[in-house]
Write an enzyme that holds these catalytic residues in place. Sequence first.
Site, PDB file in Angstrom:
ATOM      1  N   ASP A   1     -16.248  19.351  -1.099  1.00  0.00           N
ATOM      2  CA  ASP A   1     -15.325  20.429  -1.470  1.00  0.00           C
ATOM      3  C   ASP A   1     -14.138  19.987  -2.337  1.00  0.00           C
ATOM      4  O   ASP A   1     -13.884  20.596  -3.369  1.00  0.00           O
ATOM      5  CB  ASP A   1     -14.829  21.135  -0.182  1.00  0.00           C
ATOM      6  CG  ASP A   1     -13.840  22.252  -0.467  1.00  0.00           C
ATOM      7  OD1 ASP A   1     -14.088  23.007  -1.409  1.00  0.00           O
ATOM      8  OD2 ASP A   1     -12.833  22.364   0.247  1.00  0.00           O
TER       9      ASP A   1
ATOM     10  N   ASP B   1     -19.571  21.351  -5.716  1.00  0.00           N
ATOM     11  CA  ASP B   1     -20.619  21.301  -4.671  1.00  0.00           C
ATOM     12  C   ASP B   1     -21.731  22.295  -5.005  1.00  0.00           C
ATOM     13  O   ASP B   1     -22.908  22.029  -4.776  1.00  0.00           O
ATOM     14  CB  ASP B   1     -20.049  21.686  -3.305  1.00  0.00           C
ATOM     15  CG  ASP B   1     -18.949  20.751  -2.834  1.00  0.00           C
ATOM     16  OD1 ASP B   1     -18.936  19.599  -3.248  1.00  0.00           O
ATOM     17  OD2 ASP B   1     -18.097  21.218  -2.041  1.00  0.00           O
TER      18      ASP B   1
ATOM     19  N   CYS C   1     -22.695  42.766  -2.957  1.00  0.00           N
ATOM     20  CA  CYS C   1     -21.420  42.045  -2.863  1.00  0.00           C
ATOM     21  C   CYS C   1     -20.421  42.574  -3.892  1.00  0.00           C
ATOM     22  O   CYS C   1     -19.228  42.698  -3.589  1.00  0.00           O
ATOM     23  CB  CYS C   1     -21.622  40.539  -3.001  1.00  0.00           C
ATOM     24  SG  CYS C   1     -22.516  40.056  -4.471  1.00  0.00           S
TER      25      CYS C   1
ATOM     26  N   CYS D   1     -24.387  40.548   2.357  1.00  0.00           N
ATOM     27  CA  CYS D   1     -25.523  39.993   1.609  1.00  0.00           C
ATOM     28  C   CYS D   1     -26.818  40.058   2.444  1.00  0.00           C
ATOM     29  O   CYS D   1     -26.840  39.571   3.577  1.00  0.00           O
ATOM     30  CB  CYS D   1     -25.226  38.548   1.222  1.00  0.00           C
ATOM     31  SG  CYS D   1     -26.590  37.770   0.332  1.00  0.00           S
TER      32      CYS D   1
ATOM     33  N   LYS E   1       2.582  28.585   7.461  1.00  0.00           N
ATOM     34  CA  LYS E   1       3.250  29.726   6.810  1.00  0.00           C
ATOM     35  C   LYS E   1       2.290  30.787   6.255  1.00  0.00           C
ATOM     36  O   LYS E   1       2.463  31.978   6.561  1.00  0.00           O
ATOM     37  CB  LYS E   1       4.218  29.249   5.724  1.00  0.00           C
ATOM     38  CG  LYS E   1       5.067  30.392   5.165  1.00  0.00           C
ATOM     39  CD  LYS E   1       6.163  29.940   4.254  1.00  0.00           C
ATOM     40  CE  LYS E   1       5.628  29.649   2.869  1.00  0.00           C
ATOM     41  NZ  LYS E   1       6.679  29.393   1.895  1.00  0.00           N
TER      42      LYS E   1
END
EC number: 1.17.99.6
Length: 380
Positions: A134, A140, A194, A247, A298
């Site tokens: 990643d 990837d 999608c 999907c 945060k």
Amino acid sequence: MAYQKLKEELIAYSKEIGIDKIGFASVEPFAEFKSRLEEQQALGYASGFEKGTNQERTEPERLMPGAESIIAIALAYPTRIKNDPKSVKGDRRGFFARASWGTDYHIVLKEKLDKLASFLQKKVPGLQFSSMVDTGELSDRAVAERAGIGFSGSNTLIISPEYGSYMYLGEMITNIPFPADQPLDEGCGTCTKCLDACPTGALVEPGRLNAQQCLAFLTQTKGFMPDDHRDKLGNYIYGYETCQVVCPYNKGVDFHNHEEFEPDPDLVKPRLVDLLAVSNREFKEKFGKMAGSWRGKKPLQRNAILALAHYKEASAIDTLIELMIDDPRPVIRGTAAWAIGKIGEERGFRAIEQAMQREKDLEVMEEMEKGLQFESISTN
Ligand code: SF4
């Protein structure tokens, strides 16, 4: 032929150590991906989280001189929670997208890749390798597509016929000339689910994502959430995955092959009010192992406030008023003010007016004004 045999041995070993899919790709430059990257950047569609130059991201030999092949791996992750706690009025819960369940996949996949490297080191003196998951330069997805792990769906994710898109991906460049696998001859056909389901139009066309509009990306930013995206998150506090949920390839997919990815119900669906009160230490202890904690607390707390607003959770008003008045972080004070207005209780509006007298931060004041505007909307 020797490399074909080694490839077969490595595939057998990968099954022993729990890798769900493995594929092999050449190190040819990813020319098509490179022009796509350039287009994305020109259009302002990139997320900004990417690492490396376009050359590094598309030319494996720049990353490792002497590179001969790339090994791609995939691990399937679960999609359903056992003993799923309900989010109910008075006790609302947030939701971490599935790709953040269990132990951070970067760690788990890196361990698998390290094991593959140790296996190869014993067989190939002089092995050179470079692994990434990643956050490396290589894509990837581009690697997985070339290695036949899955095809590239219109939602821009890699989809395998067995696991759908609920897979983590990683890869290792090596100096071993493994015979390459073929990309899958499969695709989305006429499906557009999608694209139709994306609430922000971030999927601008099949296979093209404007990351700046993507809710999954926006849950990870540290500033204010753009106004017109606040209502669309529902109770997602990290990531967003409607483009996966709808999907057809993901229908009924729920693999529990790896203990590390099993979700702890109270962590992946945390009580929103509790998350707002968590100390830095508690946050690290409880959430620190999840991929979704990488940007700190945060953004998650900002999103938790938005989720309370989404639910119009009146029981959270006192907590939100406290945050609006006392929290040192302007994003939290301002988002709390907006949420108080959205919830729409009389005492909430009066609290915003009072807090506005003391507030010095212009952005927070702007959010307070937006919060107060809900009062005129509700009385019109
Ligand atoms: Fe492809 Fe349809 Fe899945 Fe989108 S929802 S990735 S168009 S199969």
